[in-house]
Write an enzyme that holds these catalytic residues in place. Structure first.
Site, PDB file in Angstrom:
ATOM      1  N   MET A 292      -1.744   4.795   9.517  1.00 15.82           N
ATOM      2  CA  MET A 292      -1.681   4.943   8.063  1.00 15.82           C
ATOM      3  C   MET A 292      -2.817   5.811   7.540  1.00 15.82           C
ATOM      4  SD  MET A 292       0.764   3.003   6.610  1.00 15.82           S
ATOM      5  CE  MET A 292       1.758   1.534   6.862  1.00 15.82           C
ATOM      6  N   GLU A 293      -2.482   6.884   6.832  1.00 13.82           N
ATOM      7  CA  GLU A 293      -3.490   7.685   6.120  1.00 13.82           C
ATOM      8  C   GLU A 293      -3.108   7.652   4.655  1.00 13.82           C
ATOM      9  OE1 GLU A 293      -5.014   9.944   3.894  1.00 13.82           O
ATOM     10  OE2 GLU A 293      -4.063  11.674   4.848  1.00 13.82           O
ATOM     11  N   LEU A 294      -3.921   6.950   3.830  1.00 14.16           N
ATOM     12  CA  LEU A 294      -3.494   6.574   2.489  1.00 14.16           C
ATOM     13  C   LEU A 294      -4.329   7.172   1.366  1.00 14.16           C
ATOM     14  CD1 LEU A 294      -2.801   2.806   3.263  1.00 14.16           C
ATOM     15  CD2 LEU A 294      -1.315   4.795   3.590  1.00 14.16           C
ATOM     16  N   GLY A 295      -5.043   8.229   1.636  1.00 16.80           N
ATOM     17  CA  GLY A 295      -5.793   8.863   0.561  1.00 16.80           C
ATOM     18  C   GLY A 295      -7.141   8.204   0.334  1.00 16.80           C
TER      19      GLY A 295
END
Length: 594
Positions: A303-306
């Protein structure tokens, strides 16, 4: 050659060694590297050709009334790029089946064969920068300079890094043994998972889509890549760059499958039993749904969520003009729509008042527009459009709320109605100072061209402010004191930190990702490449002709004497792990039953 040697003879020793090292590297690559890159062609979309003029949509929207089709348009101008039919669940099933079939053969390829495909992609990228930039700009609204920094350069870096270092990262690795198992040889292998998926965001339509493909196919996987409906038009062309390289190198292009679908179909992909790993780049609210869907099949997710990335400026930061110019690029790159963009500039007291006027001068000079539609003699364009205007009201409300709470608005603060492009989505470059941590605007990710400046009373206070949000993706720190720089680097909660620079970790393929509300897992670098593989532990006999594992008679089932067996077990543990010679000898005696 004599001339080269003569020049080296007169140069400083370090320069001579540097030149020789480069020459040796080129020679090594020439002798030992794989075949030269293969040429291939990818048909360009009609709308990407210079001079193209599409129909201007008066109210640009992704929805086509009375249809499930996706309306694609240029956010800088509102011009229609055409429509894309979204995938259905059956389309997803077929794509996964096709990728799975192609992956069966692809998994048997050598690293040299995989490098050949990546070399072809790299050559195509370098030779078609103008074309790639135009398509990325048309579909996302960014400028060509932003496309070069955020799309082309980082993609070329990922390709080159994987070509040069990917095999080393995935080569079987020997691991140590111990006294009891000294007759074994241990290693870890990284093998293909099968078919993996990537659900990527719209802000970097080329890099975000191609990046997972590069890693995925080099690791031996098939790849399903779901682009955003916001950039559906460009997704097909960018995916065709990878498919074209596979075809040109004699491999099945079905290994890579692009998918565009509406959100209601995405769970079918994410929870599909044919998917072995998912990379998700997007927002935290959507990530919760992705994680829930993936849990149905226990599919691992990265997960890359900002983030809400801080840039901490210490009082001893030097060369402020250079620093501020870099900060401005970090804030306004791609109109602020950058997951590792600088969202908070945190200054210590002495430097606070020096930074603000420098930022204000730059921000007031930023010119908005479409870099692809500049008229001859017109001023250059510094910042492009935002992907849509859906976020504008929220940003304006946050700015008003901050001003009412004591912040000072020095520039911008509202949406921008462009006289040449009235149907484009533009937001004024904004400078907001005297922002405090309790303000909503200091806590929420903006993803907009808004520069926030905050004051910290000390290094510890700056670290506390930086760590005071739910996000922890990237960060940067600027200063001269090694002690303070190390302290900030160590104590700031983030997945990545750049020292006296912005985003440098992204340009050298270090593992990319965050902690806390910014997600988990890593892509890029060795860690990212290995994360999309099956990490297999292998233990084999070192001297099979001499010694193999055998169960002593005292421990064979059924046990002849449980007390005697237990005594032997204690002896084995003491022999293997005793810290002193005396304990090891005692263990050996107990094993012998003496």
């Amino acid at each position: 050659m004599d001339q080269v040697l003569a020049r080296l003879d007169g140069a400083p020793l370090i320069a001579s060694l540097f030149v020789l090292a480069i020459g040796a590297g080129f020679l090594f690559n020439y002798i030992f590297n794989d075949a030269e890159a293969i040429d291939y062609h990818v048909p360009e979309p009609e709308a990407s050709r210079p001079g193209w003029n599409g129909k201007i949509l008066q109210e640009p929207s992704l929805k086509v009334p009375g249809s499930s089709a996706i309306q694609c348009y240029a956010p800088a101008t509102g011009r229609s790029l055409g429509v894309v039919e979204p995938a259905t669940p059956d389309d997803v099933d077929r794509a996964i089946a096709s990728a799975h079939k192609a992956q069966q053969q692809w998994a048997k390829t050598t690293f040299a064969q995989r490098r050949t495909v990546l070399k072809a992609m790299l050559k195509y990228t370098l030779e078609n920068q103008e074309q790639i930039a135009r398509i990325a700009c048309l579909d996302s609204g960014k400028t060509r300079v932003d496309a070069s920094f955020g799309e082309i350069l980082v993609t070329a870096e990922k390709l080159k890094w994987t070509i040069d270092h990917g095999e080393k990262a995935l080569r079987p690795q020997r691991r140590p043994t111990n006294l009891l198992m000294m007759y074994k040889r241990n290693e870890v292998r990284w093998e293909p998972l099968g078919v993996i998926a990537a659900c990527v965001s719209w802000n970097y339509p080329f890099h975000n889509l191609i990046g997972p493909i590069i890693s995925g196919i080099f690791a031996g996987n098939g790849v399903i890549v779901k682009g955003s409906e916001q950039t559906a038009w460009s997704s097909w062309y960018f995916a065709s760059i990878a498919k074209g390289a596979l075809r040109a190198c004699g491999h099945d292009p079905n290994l890579v499958q692009p998918i565009i679908c509406w959100p209601d179909v995405a769970p079918h992909l994410i929870s599909h039993p044919g998917i072995s790993h998912i990379t998700f780049i997007g927002s935290r609210p959507v990530a919760l749904h992705v994680a829930a869907s993936a849990s149905k099949t226990l599919t691992p997710v990265c997960m890359e969520l900002g983030g809400k990335d801080p840039a901490i400026l210490l009082d001893d930061a030097s060369d402020l003009d250079r620093v501020v110019a870099t900060l401005a690029r970090g804030v306004f790159q791609s109109s602020g729509q950058n997951c590792i963009g600088i969202e908070r500039i945190i200054c210590l007291p002495r430097i606070y008042e020096e930074v603000i006027p420098r930022l204000l001068t730059i921000i007031k000079g930023i010119r908005l527009g479409s870099a692809l539609d500049m008229k001859p003699g017109s001023p250059s364009v510094d910042m492009g459009a935002c992907i849509s205007d859906a976020n504008f009201s929220r940003i304006e409300d946050l700015i008003v709320d901050a001003v009412q709470s004591g912040a000072r608005l020095l520039a911008g603060g509202r949406r921008y109605n462009h006289s040449d492009f009235p149907n484009g989505h533009y937001f004024s470059p904004t400078l907001l100072v005297d922002v405090t941590p309790d303000m909503r605007i200091a806590q929420e990710e903006l993803f907009a061209p808004v520069c926030l400046v905050m004051r910290a009373e000390s290094v510890d206070d700056a670290i506390s402010i930086a760590n005071g949000t739910e996000y922890a993706l990237g960060a940067s720190v600027w200063g001269s004191s090694r002690r303070d720089l190390d302290k900030v680097t160590r104590e700031v909660k983030a997945g990545m930190v750049a020292v006296n620079d912005f985003g440098a970790f992204y340009a050298v393929q270090l593992p990319f990702g965050g902690v806390k509300g910014s997600g988990y897992g890593r892509f890029a670098g060795e860690e990212g490449l290995r994360s999309i593989c099956n990490t297999k532990a292998v233990c084999v006999d070192r001297w099979p002709w001499l010694i193999k594992t055998a169960i002593p008679p005292q421990l064979q089932l059924p046990l002849k004497s449980e007390p005697q067996a237990w005594d032997m077990c204690q002896g084995i543990v003491e022999l293997g792990y005793g810290e002193t010679l005396k304990r090891k000898v005692r263990g050996l005696v107990r094993m012998a039953g003496m």
